[in-house]
Structures are given as C-alpha cells and as structure tokens.
Design a protein around this motif. Structure first.
Motif, PDB file in Angstrom:
ATOM      1  N   UNK A  16      -3.879 -34.444   4.833  1.00 40.66           N
ATOM      2  CA  UNK A  16      -3.165 -35.323   3.899  1.00 40.66           C
ATOM      3  C   UNK A  16      -4.003 -36.552   3.568  1.00 40.66           C
ATOM      4  N   UNK A  17      -4.595 -37.173   4.575  1.00 44.80           N
ATOM      5  CA  UNK A  17      -5.392 -38.378   4.326  1.00 44.80           C
ATOM      6  C   UNK A  17      -6.634 -38.061   3.505  1.00 44.80           C
ATOM      7  N   UNK A  49      -8.049 -39.029  15.178  1.00 41.25           N
ATOM      8  CA  UNK A  49      -7.980 -37.630  15.621  1.00 41.25           C
ATOM      9  C   UNK A  49      -8.935 -37.385  16.782  1.00 41.25           C
ATOM     10  N   UNK A  50     -10.139 -37.972  16.702  1.00 42.79           N
ATOM     11  CA  UNK A  50     -11.093 -37.812  17.793  1.00 42.79           C
ATOM     12  C   UNK A  50     -10.639 -38.492  19.066  1.00 42.79           C
ATOM     13  N   UNK A  51     -10.136 -39.705  18.935  1.00 45.82           N
ATOM     14  CA  UNK A  51      -9.665 -40.449  20.105  1.00 45.82           C
ATOM     15  C   UNK A  51      -8.498 -39.718  20.773  1.00 45.82           C
ATOM     16  N   UNK A  74      -1.495 -41.267  12.559  1.00 41.17           N
ATOM     17  CA  UNK A  74      -1.774 -40.014  13.264  1.00 41.17           C
ATOM     18  C   UNK A  74      -0.704 -39.748  14.322  1.00 41.17           C
ATOM     19  N   UNK A  75      -0.289 -40.789  15.037  1.00 40.77           N
ATOM     20  CA  UNK A  75       0.747 -40.629  16.050  1.00 40.77           C
ATOM     21  C   UNK A  75       2.056 -40.152  15.432  1.00 40.77           C
ATOM     22  N   UNK A  76       2.322 -40.598  14.219  1.00 43.03           N
ATOM     23  CA  UNK A  76       3.591 -40.265  13.571  1.00 43.03           C
ATOM     24  C   UNK A  76       3.593 -38.860  12.975  1.00 43.03           C
ATOM     25  N   UNK A  77       2.491 -38.490  12.290  1.00 45.45           N
ATOM     26  CA  UNK A  77       2.472 -37.226  11.556  1.00 45.45           C
ATOM     27  C   UNK A  77       1.662 -36.126  12.240  1.00 45.45           C
TER      28      UNK A  77
END
Length: 208
Positions: free
Chosen positions: A157-158, A172-174, A147-150
């Motif tokens: 995508x996932x 995403x929630x965090x 998540x940090x990268x994309x």
C-alpha cells in the motif's frame, strides 16, 4: 551518540560514507547519459541509451529504493524514461515500456531490500545514526505505527501511494518481516505505482 573508537578510519569511512560514495558515482553516470542525449550528438546518444539506458535506469532505481535518491524526484523517473526510450513517431513501443517498468520494479525492489536487510540486521537506532539515512526519527515513528496497525499489507500500500513510497521498508525490517514476503509485496506495490505513472505520462505526452 558516542563514536566507536575501536573502528579504524578506513572502516569508519566505509560504514558511514561508502554507500553515499557509490550513490554519487551512479548519479554522475545517470546525469552524464542525460546530458549526452540532450546536448550532445543525438544519434550517438541514442546508441548509448540503447546499450546502457536501462542499466543506468536500474542503478538509479536502486538508489530510489534505498532512499538515497537526493538529486531527482523519483516520480519523474519512469515518465522521463518513457519519453526518452519508448516514444516513437507514431506512439509508443510497448515492449520498451514493459522493459522500463520491469527495470524500475527490479531496481526499486533491490534498493528497498538492501535497506530492509540493513534495518533487520542493524536495527532502527543504527540506521538513524548513519549520515546517509535522511529520514527523521519522528517520521520513522509515524510509519512504524502504520506498520503496527496494518501489518504486512502496509508495504504494498505504501509503495503505491505518492508520498509514502519506501517509508514502510525500515519498520518492516525492524519488525523482522520474512524477507521473501517483503520482496514480493514491495515489488507488487512498486509495479502498481509505476504502471500508473507510465500510463499517465503516455497520456500527457500524447497531448503535447
């Protein structure tokens, strides 16, 4: 991690196991419906499926989205629903297929949104401490790095890929992603995945 002694036994049970109890109830309803169709009076079972089939499917997909579907592989859900609820003597009832896809997307999105909001409010460590949350810390870290990268595009995508569905929900929630954006992107990824599954199932069933 130390137990919070300020919580009463009822509150402790509700917070730790309440969601799992609800999940078990939904699972029993789904299994009962399938058993009636396979082993019971076929005509009666078909009437039950017409009335309750999509509702049961919705509840099961809520569990799938919330990562509580321990009793069946999520990839089998839409193909099974297409075979049971949409197959006709001459092919497929396309409105029924569309309804199955809509229910699958809605249910999975509701489940993922619930988990997303829990992660957003409770945080990563709170979730890891819940007995019903079965994702390991190492795996959660890997998807957190994704998540940090994309960024937010990692969510749809996932949800489109076979072995990563739902795994970006907690990161995403965090990260505090905006809720409406998460809902839209989560639904988009689930729709693309389930359309591919339904199309594949229809093609395979035509060959058997």
């Amino acid at each position: 991690m130390a137990t919070d002694t300020s919580r009463g036994p009822v509150r402790t049970f509700a917070e730790d196991y309440g969601l799992l109890v609800v999940a078990a109830g939904f699972a029993l309803l789904g299994v009962a419906g399938i058993a009636l169709y396979v082993f019971g009076d076929t005509a009666y079972a078909e009437r039950l499926l017409e009335r309750y089939g999509l509702a049961a499917l919705f509840l099961v997909f809520v569990l799938e989205g919330a990562m509580l579907l321990y009793f069946a592989p999520s990839e089998a859900l839409v193909p099974a629903a297409v075979a049971i609820l949409a197959r006709t003597g001459g092919g497929y009832d396309l409105p029924s297929v569309a309804a199955i896809l809509a229910v699958a997307v809605a249910g999975a999105t509701v489940g993922q949104t619930v988990l997303f909001l829990l992660a957003k409010r409770g945080g990563r460590e709170w979730l890891l401490d819940r007995p019903w949350f079965r994702v390991s810390e190492d795996r959660l870290d890997r998807f957190g790095h994704m998540f940090d990268r994309f960024g937010v595009l990692a969510v749809p995508l996932s949800n489109t890929l076979l072995f990563t569905r739902g795994m970006l929900t907690v990161p995403a929630g965090v990260a505090g992603m905006e809720t409406r954006r998460f809902v839209a992107l989560s639904a988009l990824g689930t729709l693309s995945f389930e359309v591919l599954l339904a199309a594949t199932a229809m093609g395979v069933l035509e060959l058997v």
